[in-house]
Each structure stands twice: as structure tokens, then as C-alpha cells.
Design an enzyme around this catalytic site. Structure first.
Site, short mmCIF file in Angstrom:
data_model
loop_
_atom_site.label_atom_id
_atom_site.label_comp_id
_atom_site.label_asym_id
_atom_site.label_seq_id
_atom_site.Cartn_x
_atom_site.Cartn_y
_atom_site.Cartn_z
N PHE A 46 86.51 -16.60 103.27
CA PHE A 46 86.06 -15.34 103.84
C PHE A 46 86.11 -15.38 105.36
O PHE A 46 85.95 -14.37 105.99
CB PHE A 46 84.62 -15.02 103.38
CG PHE A 46 84.46 -15.05 101.87
CD1 PHE A 46 85.48 -14.59 101.06
CD2 PHE A 46 83.32 -15.57 101.30
CE1 PHE A 46 85.34 -14.61 99.68
CE2 PHE A 46 83.18 -15.60 99.93
CZ PHE A 46 84.18 -15.12 99.12
N TRP A 67 84.46 -7.45 102.90
CA TRP A 67 84.33 -8.62 103.78
C TRP A 67 84.50 -9.91 102.97
O TRP A 67 85.05 -10.89 103.45
CB TRP A 67 82.97 -8.61 104.46
CG TRP A 67 82.75 -9.75 105.41
CD1 TRP A 67 83.12 -9.83 106.72
CD2 TRP A 67 82.11 -11.01 105.11
NE1 TRP A 67 82.74 -11.05 107.25
CE2 TRP A 67 82.12 -11.78 106.29
CE3 TRP A 67 81.52 -11.53 103.96
CZ2 TRP A 67 81.57 -13.06 106.35
CZ3 TRP A 67 80.98 -12.81 104.02
CH2 TRP A 67 81.01 -13.55 105.21
N HIS A 68 84.03 -9.87 101.72
CA HIS A 68 84.12 -11.05 100.87
C HIS A 68 85.51 -11.27 100.30
O HIS A 68 85.83 -12.38 99.87
CB HIS A 68 83.11 -10.96 99.73
CG HIS A 68 81.70 -11.22 100.15
ND1 HIS A 68 80.82 -10.22 100.49
CD2 HIS A 68 81.01 -12.38 100.31
CE1 HIS A 68 79.65 -10.75 100.82
NE2 HIS A 68 79.75 -12.06 100.72
N GLY A 69 86.35 -10.26 100.29
CA GLY A 69 87.69 -10.47 99.75
C GLY A 69 88.46 -9.18 99.63
O GLY A 69 87.88 -8.09 99.51
#
Length: 473
Positions: free
Chosen positions: A473, A324-326
Site C-alpha cells: 500500500f 488507498w488499500h488497493g
């Protein structure tokens, strides 16, 4: 539109004034906020508005289909359709090249050429936040967290509400939509001051502290870790941990402050995460709305299905949090590390419970040592969060533990920002609450003078203003 800039200040003042002028005309107020929110998002990039409209339409239709479904099977099909379409949009914009690279690596290992071409895709700001928020609507209706569907205007405002549009907090349908059903009373003087105080606190966190840490410590160290001494790299890594906290919590403060001044509530998103006594406790304190989303909408369904044991479910959830963060292997490893530590802590608690022992309670010096240990673990894993790839993370780790001659270019501004960040985080929470309570009782002229002084400090002392970290994000 930079939300720490003058243009956003003018925009917000105009929206706030229009909202007050429409007091008592609830539908007109909501229409104003929807229009203002789409204008705000268009100033970032007008093309992003199409994605916001698509997510709004998909999940509004699915939610109403769930509410009218003749049986549970039909409702589940509507939810599945909405989730698949919404996540597909997210994957296309955010993960297409990452998964394409995986396919190409596999084909190269098998002796074949590249199968998936690289596609230059513009990543819409806040796409992860708005995607996750959107799918809560049909799911909350299905699980009766939301007692009835809403109208299209309410749902459009829920999706586009500009204070939290770009970087959260992630607000569920069950939390926000009930606030739109009845006209709000006029915002009180105390609410107005509370909101303004939150905005001021957020600007100080972001512009004076987070950006200064970035310019003076973090950006030089990560640009060339081989050129700096080990002590400086450690200092920069601690600086980054405070930078990312102040950056996102500063945005959250501003979002909550603007919402409060408009008469709406947004949830608290942080609870002093670097005072955690375990990695699981850290995720209960860090980006609380995101952690709650993954717990309620991913972990709980996995656990209820009984398909996999708890430890596997935890790893799945934390890999999802990492991704989700990258879109990168560094984020996969980040999720695996945190998931493994949470799973290990869960296993330890289960073993103690089977032996009839109570949960571990830390007090006194053991509490201090435990908090320090978890803080250092979190700081070290931040390397994977900040690094562009695993190669940079590996190079930085080598610099941390291999002492060598190198630059130690610490500025007074960087040290002051780091000290202020630590003080802001680790001082007793009641001090902050007492100060906020005192500030909210001051005369309007004093509040205005404080706000003007704060703006002057932001202009005069800041070392540089960058975009919010979580916008990617």
C-alpha cells in the site's frame, strides 16, 4: 532489506552507534539519518529513491511557496500544485491499470475496442504512505499547524526517516518537524529499554504470530476456498483478521521502538481495534494515523465546503480509504460498506439527538454482545480486503455459509498462534502496561538475555517469514 532479518539488525546497530557518536552535532546526526534512510530504501530497490526525491522536492518547494505567499490565493495555488503532482505520481504507479481497465470496460460496452494498453509498472514500496506524508507539509503550513517552514535537511529526514518509511505510521509535518529543530539530549537508559521492548514485541507479533497464522490458516484457505470445510474457512478468516492486525501493528511497534532509541517520537497507531462498539469506533482505533489523515485532510475540507451532505462526504472518504488499500473493485466495495455503516450510525445518533435522547452506552453483557457483533462484521468485510478480486470473495462467502464436506487441516501451531493473538489483543491493557513497566526496570543483562531468547524462539519456532502486508500500500 528484511527488517526482521539479521542484515537490518546490523544496519540499525551501526546507525544507532553512529548517531550516538555524533551526539551534540545535531546537523551531522540528521545528515547521517538521511544518508542511512536512502541507503535502506535503495536496498529495497534503488529506483524507488527517485520517487522519494521527487516527492521531497515537490512538497518542499510548495511548502516554502506557501510560507512566502503574498496572499491566501497564491498559497492555495501552491498547495494545489503540490497535491496534484504528488497524487498524479501515486495514481500513475498504483492506479493507472485500474483506471485503464475501467475505460476499456466502458469502451467494450459501447462496442469499441480497448483504448488503454496494460502497462507493467513496478509498485514502489510505501508509496501511499510517503505521498500522504509529503502533502501534509504545505497544508500544515497553510493552516498554521506548523508555525514556520523548515530547512531542506530537516524535510529530507522527515520524508525518508527509515524506521517508518515503508509502512508508516503516517506522520504529519506538524507532528515530526518540530522534533528536528533542537538538538536532542542523550537517549536515556529507560528510553533505550523502552525502544528495545517495542522492537521485541513487534518481532514477536510479526514473525511468531502473524506469519504463522498466514502459513497455517490464511494462505491455504484463500488459495483454494472450495477445497476446505466451512469451519476451517471461518477459522482462517478470523486468523486473517488477527494476521493483518499483528502484521501492521508489529511493524509500527518496531518503527516506534527504533525511533525511540534514536531519540524521536512516532505516534501510536492502534488502540485494540477489535474491541470497537461501532464501525466508526473501529476506525478510531484501527490504523489511527491513516484514519486521522483522511479525517483532517479530506473529510474536514469536504465538510467545510458545504458542497455535499455529511453522508455523501462519508462515502467519498471511505471509498478513498478503500482505494488507498488497493486498486480493485473489491476495495471500492470494502470502502462503500464501511462508509455506509458509519453513515448509518451517524444518522442514528442524529435521530436520537433530535429526540433529546443521549448517546447509546453499552455495559455488561450488552457491551460484550455489541463488541462481538462489530468484530464479526469487521471480520466478514476483511474478505474484500484479502481477496484478489470480487470473484474470490464471492467463492469464499459461499464456502462460509454453505456447509459441505471438506478438509479441516488445522495444525497445533496455527491454533496456538490464533489463541495467542486473541489473548494479546483482548486481555486487559493494564496487564501489558504493567509488564512493559516491569521490563523497563530490569538490569541490562536480563534484557539482553530476554532479547537473545526471543531471537532463538523466532528462529526455532517460526513457520515462515513473509513480507509485510501493508508494503503493497
Amino acid at each position: 532489506m528484511d527488517i526482521t532479518g539479521f542484515s537490518y539488525l546490523v544496519f540499525f546497530v551501526l546507525v544507532l552507534a553512529g548517531h550516538r557518536l555524533l551526539q551534540g552535532r545535531h546537523e551531522a546526526q540528521k545528515l547521517l539519518l538521511v544518508a542511512a534512510s536512502y541507503y535502506f530504501y535503495a536496498t529495497v530497490d534503488w529506483r524507488f529513491c527517485g520517487l522519494l526525491l521527487a516527492l521531497t522536492a515537490i512538497n518542499f518547494v510548495a511548502g516554502n511557496a506557501v510560507a512566502r505567499a503574498p496572499d491566501a490565493g497564491a498559497a492555495r495555488r501552491a498547495i494545489t500544485g503540490a497535491v496534484v503532482l504528488s497524487i498524479s505520481l501515486l495514481c500513475y504507479f498504483k492506479y493507472l491499470n485500474f483506471f485503464g481497465e475501467m475505460v476499456n470496460s466502458l469502451s467494450a460496452w459501447l462496442g469499441a475496442g480497448s483504448l488503454v494498453p496494460f502497462v507493467n509498472i513496478l509498485l514502489p514500496v510505501g508509496i501511499s504512505f510517503m505521498t500522504f506524508q509529503a502533502i501534509t507539509y504545505p497544508i500544515d503550513l497553510y493552516h498554521r499547524r506548523l508555525d514556520k517552514p523548515c530547512g531542506v535537511l530537516d524535510f529530507a529526514m522527515f520524508m525518508a526517516f527509515f524506521p517508518r518509511l515503508l509502512s508508516g505510521p503516517i506522520v504529519t509535518a506538524a507532528y515530526f518537524l518540530p522534533q528536528l529543530r533542537e538538538p536532542h539530549p542523550r537517549v536515556s537508559r529507560e528510553q533505550g529499554f523502552e525502544g528495545l521492548a517495542l522492537i521485541m514485541r513487534g518481532i514477536v507479533k510479526k514473525v511468531l504470530l502473524a506469519d504463522t497464522l498466514g502459513v497455517c490458516l490464511v494462505e491455504p484457505a484463500f488459495a483454494n476456498p472450495g477445497g476446505f470445510s466451512s469451519p476451517f474457512l471461518w477459522l482462517a478468516l478470523f486468523g486473517y483478521s488477527f494476521q493483518v492486525y499483528l502484521d501492521l501493528s508489529g511493524y509500527t511497534d518496531m518503527a516506534r521502538g527504533a525511533s525511540t532509541m534514536l531519540g524521536y517520537r512516532l505516534p501510536v497507531n492502534f488502540n485494540r481495534p477489535y474491541l470497537a462498539t461501532s464501525i466508526a469506533n473501529f476506525w478510531q482505533r484501527w490504523h489511527i494515523t491513516m484514519s486521522s489523515f483522511f479525517r483532517n485532510y479530506l473529510y474536514d475540507p469536504l465538510a467545510q465546503s458545504g458542497v455535499a451532505p455529511t453522508y455523501v462526504n462519508l462515502l467519498i472518504v471511505f471509498v478513498a480509504i478503500g482505494l488507498w488499500h488497493g486498486a480493485g473493485w473489491n476495495f471500492v466495495v470494502y470502502g462503500l460498506l464501511h462508509g455506509s455503516m458509519v453513515a448509518l450510525g451517524h444518522f442514528r445518533d442524529e435521530v436520537r439527538a433530535r429526540k433529546g435522547k443521549s448517546a447509546v452506552v453499552y455495559r455488561g453483557h450488552t457491551l460484550l454482545l455489541r463488541v462481538a457483533f462489530i468484530f464479526v462484521v469487521v471480520v466478514l468485510t476483511r474478505l474484500l480486503f484479502r481477496s484478489a478480486d470480487l470473484a474470490l470473495a464471492t467463492s469464499y462467502i459461499e464456502g462460509l455459509f454453505v456447509f459441505r464436506d471438506g478438509q479441516f487441516p488445522v495444525s497445533v501451531a496455527g491454533l496456538l498462534a490464533l489463541g495467542a493473538a486473541a489473548a494479546l489483543h483482548f486481555t486487559p491493557v493494564q496487564w501489558r502496561d504493567q509488564f512493559m513497566a516491569y521490563a523497563n526496570t530490569r538490569p541490562a543483562w536480563m534484557f539482553g538475555a530476554g532479547f537473545a531468547s526471543m531471537l532463538y524462539m523466532v528462529v526455532a519456532m517460526t513457520r515462515g517469514t513473509g513480507g509485510f502486508i501493508y508494503f503493497q500500500f
